[in-house]
Design an enzyme around this catalytic site. Structure first.
Site, PDB file in Angstrom:
ATOM      1  N   GLU A  50       0.935  -1.081   0.089  1.00 34.74           N
ATOM      2  CA  GLU A  50      -0.005   0.051   0.013  1.00 34.74           C
ATOM      3  C   GLU A  50       0.883   1.261  -0.054  1.00 34.74           C
ATOM      4  OE1 GLU A  50      -2.732   0.135   3.263  1.00 34.74           O
ATOM      5  OE2 GLU A  50      -3.703  -1.751   2.938  1.00 34.74           O
ATOM      6  N   ASP A  61      -5.660   9.871   9.631  1.00 35.15           N
ATOM      7  CA  ASP A  61      -4.305   9.510   9.905  1.00 35.15           C
ATOM      8  C   ASP A  61      -3.865   9.927  11.185  1.00 35.15           C
ATOM      9  OD1 ASP A  61      -4.060   8.104   7.336  1.00 35.15           O
ATOM     10  OD2 ASP A  61      -3.509   9.891   6.533  1.00 35.15           O
TER      11      ASP A  61
END
Length: 278
Positions: A50, A61
């Site tokens: 990824e 995040d």
């Protein structure tokens, strides 16, 4: 149409083992180092790669990946340059699936149709776009599927049985189960809760399920891998990379090896257990 992700998970099922899925931000700390790390990941033991698409407002995040995104943006990383990194990686590696993960805004600005043509040509296999719900599948998900690019959807501890069919409807490649509620890197995954959640998802789909968020060590990765087709590790790798940077955030002599050494240890943990579903 069979994609690299389909092939990789089918092969792993035959081998009776789970996948190690690694996440790193493209362009962190610079594009050259990012490509060098990416090229070294398959040999170190990564089964699926990824790559983060840096964005100025990464709401899902945690601090580590936010900082990685800022370093990447400072180094001049754009979506076009991210695709260039994948294209260069593909020159020497045809089998390992590459999934781009991030937010819709950079893709929207790039232009969806143009992005899908360029991503497919570069060798991108799948997309994880965290801020596009199923209700907006026409924006990117359905065009991606038509272009032969897998669209991977997130399921979370709060995704109930009523919501799950909508989440899974146009998902392909694999399902990404977020093992904790909150931001990346915030807590440790509970393998008992993960086992129950994966079993519930499996009642709704035959797709592989990969589990991420809260997996930082080979031991934790091995525990989680027993319950699913793949363990995703991101923040721990980003932290390992960050620990090698100088005061200006530049790569050091051991930046690549710090990441690949941890990947090798994680791979040993994940590959040493037989998933319940195998």
């Amino acid at each position: 149409m069979t994609t690299r992700l389909d092939t990789r998970f089918a092969d792993l099922k035959k081998e009776g083992r789970a996948a190690l899925v690694t996440f790193l931000m493209c362009g962190d700390p610079d594009l050259e180092t990012s490509l060098a790390i990416m090229k070294a990941l398959p040999k170190a033991g990564a089964d699926v790669i990824e790559i983060g698409m840096p964005f100025t407002d990464p709401m899902a995040d945690g601090p580590a990946i936010q900082a990685a995104g800022l370093r990447a943006l400072k180094a001049g990383t754009t979506l076009k340059k991210t695709l260039d990194v994948v294209r260069n990686f593909r020159k020497g590696e045809a089998a390992t699936p590459v999934v781009l993960m991030g937010y819709y805004n950079p893709i929207f600005i790039y232009g969806v149709d143009r992005f899908l043509v360029d991503a497919k040509e570069a060798g991108v296999d799948g997309l994880i776009v965290v801020d596009l719900p199923p209700e907006e599948d026409e924006e990117l998900c359905l065009p991606a599927l038509k272009a032969g690019v897998n669209f991977i959807r997130l399921a979370t501890p709060t995704t109930d049985d009523k919501r799950l069919p909508a989440v899974l409807a146009n998902t392909s490649g694999f399902v990404y189960y977020v093992s904790i509620t909150g931001i990346t890197g915030a807590a440790a995954a509970d393998d008992k809760q993960v086992g129950e959640a994966v079993a519930r998802i499996k009642r709704h789909t035959q797709l592989p399920v990969c589990v991420g968020f809260g997996i930082r060590t080979p031991e934790a990765a091995a525990r989680i891998a027993r319950h699913c087709e793949g363990a995703v590790v991101g923040s721990a790798l980003v932290d390992a990379l960050r620990g090698t940077l100088d005061a200006e955030g530049k790569a050091g002599p051991n930046t690549v090896s710090a990441v690949t050494d941890l990947v090798a240890a994680l791979a040993q943990g994940v590959h040493g257990v037989k998933p319940v579903s195998a």
